[in-house]
Scaffold this motif. Structure first.
Motif: not given
Lengths: 475, 489
Positions: A152-157, A173, A193, A196, B185-189, B198-202, B246-247, B249, B253-254
């Motif tokens: 369910q959870l992963f990161d994109l860089s 943040f 959000s 998407i 860098d984005i954490r996607v849920e 949720n796409a959050s900046l990390i 994705l980037i 959003q 939001e921030l």
């Protein structure tokens, strides 16, 4: 099929769509409800549906049905999503939700026990194959949920190269700012959000990132791809009918009842309301009695303009159609025969066909009268000709109705028919209160004169007003 | 909660019509002492919204006394607040422009526009936070004793000395300088339907990229874990629309979050800037009274119907006359209504104006030019001056205009109000005018409305109920006014 469904729509009986147009059903109920109403039921089905409607008036039962309906709505939405979803990852999630919805729907349906209509459905869906499937879904769902939670959870860089990686308990943040703000007593709104949908590239990447989990999920997908939810999807459509009619009845807090089923061809109702006027929130709506019996199966309805003749015929027609579909009707008390159908003959806009208006009316009436066991509603039929010819044609229809013991009401302005030996209904006028219209329809043997003159005077189109207007002192 | 130096909380107000302020010539007096038209306007506006309890007035009086004692505090705080006002303007401008900027951005620069949006919003919040810190530092320098200023200092201290405050400033700084060359860098849920919820900046340090080809290794959070990690997947981004969304959003939001917090802090302090104008002009008024060498007193308030005033100077006369040329008034009475009779030029209107101005300024929390001042708080102060002094120009006769005007004003007059009437209903036969006016004044008294009425309608004496002791009639020879009237002559 009959036993598996809330509505029995397989019978031969039909009410033509033109009747619903004539009685202005489109302004009362949705097309879906009208569609169901066009399939009149036999006595047993009417009774079963009446029982269900009665139970809906019980808050507890209504809430259970609403809960069931909510689950069905979700199942329907998921089915649409499934058809639209293009990528593998989404399909697993949708399947998991479908399995959940399937179990929920069974659970919600089982709570509706206690009514002949639902009992037969529950029974039909409780065979061993069904029970085995339920048990298997229950067991597999838990494992699927666990597997999905791990992907369910992963990161994109995103940099020169874009990467997909597992998440390592990161703190965003946004979360850090919210935490600090809360410590300072500052209010923050939850993150909003938009969802998407992941594209195919991302979906493939997720599949590659979690190969073991995805392989396991594929097994479940193959196992349940053709989950038997067709019955539930059909239930949704059918329950919608019950809920919409129930809500309408509840919204308009006027007396309603579940008519007894008469063994003979008759309609007997006291204080029946025009549902069309109710839906338009007209206040007050004057109720009327309806008495159509085997002895007097046919009436001419004559009388004053604006006295409520069309309202009366609509009152009869709409309540009769509601009864034939097992719905509550808007009357204090009633007993009605389950006619095969309802047929109406209302004035139509003149159209360019190869026959004249009168001929067209005549042909339509002839066609209608061939139908046995129907209830007939005629409104200003044969008004496309002169008084004498029109009266004669109306009397011909009445003779046929009498001969073949057909039931119906004929609204007309041809006062000549009064001379014949047919029962007459007429709007009641209060002579003691300046000829005020009461909108009550009563059975009378003598018909008074038309009150069109009152209306003309009201709009200054009577003779004296016109003379005054000519002299320039009209107001 | 919004901080205020004028109001204790959600207290009720006495709404005073701007016309009343004009009738009492307060606008002319303020024009004389304050050159800045914006500040005059703001001050006069505060005079139309008065506290309606003694405690609320005392709250203001205490703040005013602090500012009188520490003029440097008032001036430095005003400067600071002016700068703070610019934060508000910057935020308004940002909010006006952001949607347009994002809308106008093409798909190629959409992410960049979102990044700029976030950076601007972070900067705005940081500026606002630093202002709070500066406010605390300023208030700490002065040993203020009023509840209003002490509470403001406590609030600013609570915010600016907390570790969370420093953390928030540090996060603002980090994202304010979030450069376009930095990786995103984005954490996607995923949600229950497998959609991106949720796409959050990390921060980049959370990212551990394990290249499957083992050719390159990026930053590692914990190197010891490297071998356990699944290899990362290279993304061949094809659908730019999805990835731009994705980037952008999380950045957007921030920006929203920063802006929301900024708004909340601004809301807490925003009214102070305007309120300080009240105290600034109030201080000018105080200095003016000092220059005129008149006694200055902060009024006290009685719960019952009572006026006890001595040595009261008319403010407007002070603006163009020498102090020694003005005879102060003294008045003491408990009755609800008072008719003032007198010859032309005997000072009836000046008397009425002095009382009205005193009541209004006292209730605004300001001192008054008197030796002694005890009065009651009023729900409203309403002036009804003769129609000849109005600018009515319709076809109705003057008396009708007066009556119409009176009827319009009647809705402002609540029980516990003070009504000042100046020569009204004298544009008709005096007997008829007096009869009508007497009925109205009687109704006022019965409805607990206090009134002072300057009039030439002697017939009022015949129509006001003499037998009832709660009515008194003052004319040139009334003992309580005799001295003042004679001196004025």
């Amino acid at each position: 099929m009959k036993a598996r469904s809330f509505l029995n729509l397989q019978g031969e009986r039909r009410i033509p769509f033109s009747v619903f147009q004539d009685l202005q059903f489109a302004q009362i109920f949705s097309d879906d409800v009208v569609q169901v109403l066009s399939h009149p039921c036999d006595a047993a089905e009417i009774k079963a549906r009446q029982d269900f409607f009665r139970l809906l008036e019980n808050t507890d039962f209504f809430e259970k049905v609403s809960a069931f309906y909510t689950v069905l709505e979700r199942l329907n939405k998921l089915e649409i999503l499934k058809r639209q979803s293009a990528n593998t990852v989404s399909r697993f999630w949708i399947l998991k939700e479908q399995l959940k919805g399937y179990l929920d729907a069974h659970q919600a349906l089982s709570l509706l026990k206690g009514c002949s209509l639902t009992d037969r459905i529950i029974e039909a869906r409780s065979n061993s194959a069904h029970l085995n499937l339920l048990a298997s879904v229950k067991a597999d769902l838990a494992e699927m949920e666990h597997l999905l939670s791990t992907v369910q959870l992963f990161d994109l860089s995103f940099s020169v190269q874009s990467w997909l990686t597992p998440d390592h308990q990161s703190e965003s943040f946004y979360e850090r700012i919210v935490a600090s703000a809360k410590s300072l007593g500052l209010k923050t709104e939850p993150q909003k959000s938009d969802s998407i949908p992941p594209d195919e590239t991302l979906s493939h990447a997720v599949t590659a990132l979690f190969p073991a989990q995805i392989n396991a999920l594929k097994t479940y997908h193959d196992r349940y791809d053709s989950l038997p939810i067709a019955d539930f999807l059909n239930d949704r459509k059918e329950l919608k009918f019950f809920l919409e009619v129930h809500r309408f009845t509840k919204k308009h807090s006027l007396p309603h009842c579940y008519p007894l089923i008469a063994p003979r061809k008759e309609i007997w109702a006291t204080d029946a309301y025009d549902v069309f006027l109710i839906s338009k929130n007209v206040n007050p709506v004057i109720p009327n009695d309806i008495f159509v019996t085997e002895e007097e199966p046919f009436f001419f309805l004559l009388g004053a303009n604006g006295g409520g003749k069309t309202t009366y015929i609509r009152t009869v027609g709409i309540n009769l159609i509601l009864f034939l579909s097992g719905c509550p009707i808007f009357a204090k008390k009633a007993e009605i025969f389950p006619f095969d159908t309802v047929l109406s003959h209302f004035p139509k806009d003149e159209c360019f066909t190869n026959v004249g208006r009168l001929d067209e009316e005549f042909l339509r009436v002839e066609e209608m009268l061939r139908q046995p066991n129907a209830f007939f509603l005629f409104n200003e039929t044969f008004s496309g000709t002169d008084d004498q010819r029109g009266s004669q044609l109306a009397l011909d229809v009445a003779d046929k109705m009498k001969t073949h013991k057909k039931c119906g009401i004929f609204v007309t302005h041809f006062y000549e028919v009064e001379k014949a030996d047919f029962p007459i209904l007429q709007p009641l006028v209060d002579i003691n209160a300046g000829n005020t219209r009461t909108y009550k329809i009563t059975k009378k043997s003598k018909v008074s004169s038309s009150y069109a003159a009152d209306i003309l005077k009201k709009y200054r189109l009577d003779y004296q007003s016109l003379v005054k207007r000519r002299h320039g002192d009209a107001t | 909660m919004q901080l205020s130096l004028l109001n204790r909380g959600d207290e009720q107000y006495s709404q005073v019509s701007p016309q009343t302020v004009e009738h009492l010539s307060l606008h002319r007096m303020i024009s004389f002492i304050c050159e800045n038209p914006q500040k005059r306007k703001a001050f006069l506006k505060y005079l139309t919204r008065l506290p309606s309890s003694p405690q609320d007035v005392q709250y203001r009086q205490a703040v005013f006394k602090d500012f009188i004692q520490f003029p440097a505090l008032l001036s430095q705080m005003s400067d600071l607040m002016e700068r703070f006002g610019k934060c508000k303007t910057a935020r308004e401008q940002y909010r006006r422009n952001r949607l347009k900027n994002l809308r106008d951005a093409s798909m190629q620069i959409f992410c960049e526009a979102a990044r700029t949006d976030m950076r601007t919003s972070a900067l705005n919040l940081k500026t606002c936070l630093l202002f709070v810190k500066a406010l605390f530092q300023l208030l700490e320098e002065f040993p203020v004793s009023s509840t209003g200023l002490q509470e403001m200092r406590t609030e600013a201290e609570k915010l600016s000395t907390s570790p969370a405050f420093s953390e928030l400033i540090s996060l603002c700084s980090r994202l304010e300088f979030f450069g376009s060359s930095e990786p995103i860098d984005i954490r996607v849920e995923l949600n229950e339907l497998g959609m991106i919820k949720n796409a959050s900046l990390i921060d980049h340090h959370f990212i551990r990229i394990i290249d499957p080809d083992r050719k390159s290794k990026r930053m590692f959070f914990k190197k010891s874990k490297e071998s356990e990690d699944a290899p990362s997947i290279k993304l061949a981004v094809s659908n730019h629309t999805v990835y731009n969304r994705l980037i952008s959003q999380p950045l957007y939001e921030l920006a929203n979050l920063f802006d929301q917090l900024n708004g909340e802090i601004l809301d807490r302090f925003c009214e102070i800037e305007n309120e300080l104008i009240f105290f600034e002009v109030g201080a000018l008024y105080y200095n003016f009274l000092q220059q005129k060498r008149v006694p200055i007193v902060f009024p006290t308030f009685a719960e019952t119907e009572k006026w006890q005033v001595s040595g009261l100077y008319d403010l407007f006369l002070l603006t163009f006359k020498k102090t020694e040329e003005i005879i102060p008034h003294s008045i003491t009475f408990d009755e609800k209504g008072c008719v003032i009779f007198g010859n032309n030029g005997s000072g009836k209107t000046v008397f009425l104006r002095s009382i009205g101005s005193m009541q209004l300024l006292a209730q605004a929390g300001l001192p008054v030019p008197a030796d002694q001042c005890l009065l009651k708080i009023r729900k409203n102060i309403v002036t009804l001056f003769a129609a000849s002094e109005e600018k009515n120009c319709d076809d109705a006769g003057r008396f009708e205009q007066e009556v119409r005007y009176f009827s319009e004003k009647l809705q402002e007059i609540l029980p516990e109000s003070l009504v000042l009437l100046n020569e009204i209903f004298q544009t008709t036969a005096y007997e008829e005018g007096a009869r009508g006016l007497a009925d109205i004044l009687t109704y006022f008294s019965e409805d607990h409305i206090s009134w002072l009425c300057v009039s030439h309608l002697k017939q009022l004496q015949n129509h006001l109920p003499k037998s009832r002791t709660n009515y008194i009639y003052l004319d040139t020879f009334h003992p309580s006014l005799q001295k003042a009237e004679m001196q004025n002559k």
